[in-house]
Enzyme design. Structure first.
Site, PDB file in Angstrom:
ATOM      1  N   THR A  54       4.214   4.607  -3.297  1.00 57.32           N
ATOM      2  CA  THR A  54       5.588   4.117  -4.114  1.00 57.32           C
ATOM      3  C   THR A  54       5.114   2.815  -4.626  1.00 57.32           C
ATOM      4  O   THR A  54       5.403   2.299  -5.941  1.00 57.32           O
ATOM      5  CB  THR A  54       6.741   4.027  -3.132  1.00 57.32           C
ATOM      6  OG1 THR A  54       6.800   5.157  -2.412  1.00 57.32           O
ATOM      7  CG2 THR A  54       8.128   3.733  -4.194  1.00 57.32           C
ATOM      8  N   THR A  92       0.667  -1.125   0.038  1.00 55.73           N
ATOM      9  CA  THR A  92      -0.080   0.009  -0.076  1.00 55.73           C
ATOM     10  C   THR A  92       0.882   1.238  -0.066  1.00 55.73           C
ATOM     11  O   THR A  92       1.851   1.286   0.662  1.00 55.73           O
ATOM     12  CB  THR A  92      -0.843   0.038   1.281  1.00 55.73           C
ATOM     13  OG1 THR A  92      -1.459  -1.152   1.376  1.00 55.73           O
ATOM     14  CG2 THR A  92      -1.771   1.167   1.479  1.00 55.73           C
ATOM     15  N   GLY A  93       0.422   2.412  -0.663  1.00 54.19           N
ATOM     16  CA  GLY A  93       1.079   3.614  -0.716  1.00 54.19           C
ATOM     17  C   GLY A  93       1.419   4.132  -2.104  1.00 54.19           C
ATOM     18  O   GLY A  93       1.332   3.510  -2.915  1.00 54.19           O
ATOM     19  N   ASP A 131       6.215  -3.592  -0.960  1.00 49.88           N
ATOM     20  CA  ASP A 131       5.568  -2.707  -0.026  1.00 49.88           C
ATOM     21  C   ASP A 131       6.533  -1.295   0.241  1.00 49.88           C
ATOM     22  O   ASP A 131       7.691  -1.552   0.245  1.00 49.88           O
ATOM     23  CB  ASP A 131       5.119  -3.418   1.246  1.00 49.88           C
ATOM     24  CG  ASP A 131       4.092  -2.773   1.791  1.00 49.88           C
ATOM     25  OD1 ASP A 131       3.667  -1.818   1.422  1.00 49.88           O
ATOM     26  OD2 ASP A 131       3.357  -3.528   2.524  1.00 49.88           O
ATOM     27  N   GLY A 132       5.809  -0.514   0.824  1.00 46.74           N
ATOM     28  CA  GLY A 132       6.505   0.844   1.044  1.00 46.74           C
ATOM     29  C   GLY A 132       7.040   0.792   2.485  1.00 46.74           C
ATOM     30  O   GLY A 132       6.547  -0.136   3.264  1.00 46.74           O
ATOM     31  N   ALA A 133       7.508   1.758   2.969  1.00 48.88           N
ATOM     32  CA  ALA A 133       7.587   2.048   4.474  1.00 48.88           C
ATOM     33  C   ALA A 133       7.929   3.738   4.621  1.00 48.88           C
ATOM     34  O   ALA A 133       8.032   4.341   3.615  1.00 48.88           O
ATOM     35  CB  ALA A 133       8.887   1.324   4.759  1.00 48.88           C
ATOM     36  N   LYS A 151       5.835   1.257   9.612  1.00 50.25           N
ATOM     37  CA  LYS A 151       4.808   1.442   8.607  1.00 50.25           C
ATOM     38  C   LYS A 151       3.589   1.723   9.158  1.00 50.25           C
ATOM     39  O   LYS A 151       3.419   1.615  10.242  1.00 50.25           O
ATOM     40  CB  LYS A 151       4.825  -0.005   7.847  1.00 50.25           C
ATOM     41  CG  LYS A 151       5.990  -0.521   6.911  1.00 50.25           C
ATOM     42  CD  LYS A 151       5.996  -1.790   6.201  1.00 50.25           C
ATOM     43  CE  LYS A 151       4.585  -1.798   5.439  1.00 50.25           C
ATOM     44  NZ  LYS A 151       4.108  -0.649   4.324  1.00 50.25           N
ATOM     45  N   GLU A 198      -0.797  -5.404   5.899  1.00 49.33           N
ATOM     46  CA  GLU A 198       0.788  -5.524   5.406  1.00 49.33           C
ATOM     47  C   GLU A 198       1.678  -6.422   6.106  1.00 49.33           C
ATOM     48  O   GLU A 198       2.353  -7.126   5.711  1.00 49.33           O
ATOM     49  CB  GLU A 198       1.340  -4.114   5.272  1.00 49.33           C
ATOM     50  CG  GLU A 198       0.583  -3.023   4.421  1.00 49.33           C
ATOM     51  CD  GLU A 198       1.142  -1.697   4.634  1.00 49.33           C
ATOM     52  OE1 GLU A 198       0.923  -0.778   3.475  1.00 49.33           O
ATOM     53  OE2 GLU A 198       1.456  -1.168   5.765  1.00 49.33           O
TER      54      GLU A 198
HETATM   55  C1  5RP Z   1       0.739   2.199   4.278  1.00 51.94           C
HETATM   56  C2  5RP Z   1       2.332   2.079   4.437  1.00 51.94           C
HETATM   57  C3  5RP Z   1       2.924   2.674   3.180  1.00 51.94           C
HETATM   58  O1  5RP Z   1       3.534   1.749   2.636  1.00 51.94           O
HETATM   59  C4  5RP Z   1       3.975   3.556   3.711  1.00 51.94           C
HETATM   60  O2  5RP Z   1       3.138   4.642   4.456  1.00 51.94           O
HETATM   61  C5  5RP Z   1       4.774   4.250   2.630  1.00 51.94           C
HETATM   62  O3  5RP Z   1       3.916   5.136   1.692  1.00 51.94           O
HETATM   63  P1  5RP Z   1       4.595   5.991   0.580  1.00 51.94           P
HETATM   64  O4  5RP Z   1       4.999   5.115  -0.451  1.00 51.94           O
HETATM   65  O5  5RP Z   1       3.119   6.741  -0.082  1.00 51.94           O
HETATM   66  O6  5RP Z   1       5.340   6.972   1.002  1.00 51.94           O
HETATM   67  O7  5RP Z   1       2.965   1.488   5.473  1.00 51.94           O
HETATM   68  O8  5RP Z   1       0.255   1.803   5.348  1.00 51.94           O
END
Ligand code: 5RP
Length: 234
Positions: A34, A31-32, A88-90, A101, A110
């Site tokens: 990226t 999610t997110g 996944d993003g972080a 996260k 996640e």
């Molecule tokens: C969602 C997350 C996302 O992966 C995290 O917030 C990073 O998002 P982005 O890529 O928009 O910076 O943990 O719960």
């Protein structure tokens, strides 16, 4: 097409992660903003016949919507016995590849999906790398609504400063995909991420917190160098 270097960098890092997925894989879809590009490029590779026979397991309603948009077939954890790779993003990554996260309030699903993956690939930009977790980002904790007051008190007793996450362009608190609330917590210093992860999850009413300890395999870091996007492995 965009010329914004930050967007281009997120696209590059998403593309680099999607390029690591092979035919026949079960893929955890994070999610997110990226990861959204990784999902898009995964769909492109599938549409171009570069890879075949992949199925996705979404970590959120956002990931599900994007997978459908980009033609990635979906499945559930009931139907598969393993996840080959998760992307996944972080919000923060420490030198041991531990994470915070939950910036998108999706950390519960996640963590289920990412921790089951044989290879967990994290996609971030340079600004997410920290020496110590909790230095730039509050720690998200998903809580059942009826337990919000006692959980806040328990977190204060641990030395944290809790704050109920409020919606943007929505009156009232953020409600997760599971119908729960999110508390963002400031800790002066997170010295023992593994211990704090367990302690928080032991508070009755807490569903899951955003500390991801010992589950990351690969971190792909996007950078903008001389105005140009590039990706390196951390
Ligand atoms: C969602 C997350 C996302 O992966 C995290 O917030 C990073 O998002 P982005 O890529 O928009 O910076 O943990 O719960």
């Amino acid at each position: 097409m965009t010329s914004d270097p930050i967007t281009l960098m997120k696209q590059e890092v998403g593309k680099a992660a999607a390029a690591r997925v092979t035919s026949g894989s079960v893929v955890g879809l994070g999610t997110g903003s990226t990861t959204a590009y990784a999902i898009q490029f995964l769909g492109d590779r599938l549409a171009q016949g570069e890879i075949t026979n992949i199925v996705g397991i979404p970590t959120s309603f956002q990931a599900e919507v994007l997978a459908k948009k980009y033609g990635i077939p979906l499945t559930t954890l009931d139907a598969v016995d393993k996840i080959d790779v998760a992307i996944d993003g972080a919000d923060e990554v420490d030198p041991q590849k531990n994470l915070i996260k939950g910036g998108g309030a999706a950390h519960t699903r996640e963590k289920i999906v990412d921790s089951l993956a044989e290879t967990f690939i994290v996609v971030v930009d340079q600004g997410k790398l920290v020496d110590r977790l909790g230095s730039t980002f509050l720690l998200p904790v998903e809580v059942l609504p009826m337990a919000i007051a006692p959980v806040m008190r328990a977190i204060q007793a641990l030395g944290g400063v809790p704050e109920l996450r409020m919606g943007i362009k929505k009156a009232g608190p953020v409600v997760t995909d599971q119908g729960n609330l999110v508390i963002d917590v400031k800790f002066a210093s997170i010295d023992d991420p593994a211990g704090l992860e367990k302690t928080l999850n032991n508070i009755p009413g807490v569903l899951e917190n955003g500390l991801f300890v010992n589950c990351t395999d690969v971190v792909l870091v996007g950078e903008v160098i001389d105005g140009k996007p590039s990706v390196r492995e951390f």
